[in-house]
Design an enzyme around this catalytic site. Sequence first.
Site, PDB file in Angstrom:
ATOM      1  N   HIS A  21      84.368  85.167  -2.051  1.00  0.00           N
ATOM      2  CA  HIS A  21      83.267  84.291  -1.672  1.00  0.00           C
ATOM      3  C   HIS A  21      81.925  84.995  -1.806  1.00  0.00           C
ATOM      4  CE1 HIS A  21      84.045  86.560   2.021  1.00  0.00           C
ATOM      5  NE2 HIS A  21      82.830  86.220   2.452  1.00  0.00           N
ATOM      6  N   ASP A  56      78.469  85.032   0.475  1.00  0.00           N
ATOM      7  CA  ASP A  56      78.220  84.735   1.883  1.00  0.00           C
ATOM      8  C   ASP A  56      77.398  83.465   2.095  1.00  0.00           C
ATOM      9  OD1 ASP A  56      79.627  86.875   2.958  1.00  0.00           O
ATOM     10  OD2 ASP A  56      77.923  88.227   2.796  1.00  0.00           O
ATOM     11  N   HIS A  60      82.664  88.943  -2.952  1.00  0.00           N
ATOM     12  CA  HIS A  60      83.492  90.001  -2.385  1.00  0.00           C
ATOM     13  C   HIS A  60      84.728  89.394  -1.723  1.00  0.00           C
ATOM     14  CE1 HIS A  60      80.711  88.696   0.766  1.00  0.00           C
ATOM     15  NE2 HIS A  60      81.625  89.070   1.653  1.00  0.00           N
ATOM     16  N   ARG A  87      78.367  94.117  10.789  1.00  0.00           N
ATOM     17  CA  ARG A  87      77.703  93.530   9.634  1.00  0.00           C
ATOM     18  C   ARG A  87      76.327  92.992   9.988  1.00  0.00           C
ATOM     19  NH1 ARG A  87      79.937  88.763   5.669  1.00  0.00           N
ATOM     20  NH2 ARG A  87      78.370  87.438   6.627  1.00  0.00           N
TER      21      ARG A  87
END
Length: 270
Positions: A95, A97, A246, A261
Amino acid sequence: MEIRRIAGALGAEILGVDLASSTDQEISLIRKAWLEHLVVFFRGQNLAPEQFMAFARRIGKPVEYPFVKGIAGFPEIIEVKKLEHEKVPFGGIWHSDTAYLDEPPMASMLLGRELPPAGGDTLFANMYLAYESLSAGLKKILCDLKAINASSKADVTRTREDRTGGDDRRKELAAEHPVIRTHPETGRKALYVNVGHTVRFKEMSEEESRPLLEYLFQHQVRPEFTCRFAWQPGSIALWDNRCTQHNPVNDYHGFRRVMHRVTLAGDAPC
């Protein structure tokens, strides 16, 4: 500071820099390397949350992540974790983000905190190459198409991304973006659909869209477009969300994997 490529398609490790005390010149070189290699990696950066945030602010503007609450005292830092008893990882599919936002993030940063003894690598794919390797005929078909991206598809594809957090997890977010986007800094064109969020083409049904989307989903993650990163505690990945995808590899059942993150604000794809 040394920049060492890790694969032919994308990705480079940046060595010899302490991100907690990096100079403006080093940050400038890091940003240049990031635009060139699409994703850059650092080792041995055991940053406290405030240090992680300070580095993030030197690259872009940190923003809160939809559906997931930040850690105590740092709303822009989310914890990405898979515990020993869990089988499904956070974001566990190829995907880009939050493509379901009108202004998807420019970039994301991931910092390794607790890692399994083996496994838990992350794959990255180069969407410039995915576009450039298409035939001239298919490029012509795609150049004016727009796609509908929805947060609800994340549940269908078995990612935890939209099943974590509070009441917001029941909201559906959707956005329309060009299938081929132009990077605002490099001027290069990239394929901008992904299996995690892209539902259909604008003015087409899901059934009509499915054959071409399925081809693109398989094409854009061909092995020759990818690199693979093996994490250690203190490792950091910084990826350009405008031209990469990723996928965390889910091969460490029975072990804990905890990451922090930060998401950096972007703009509307065009």
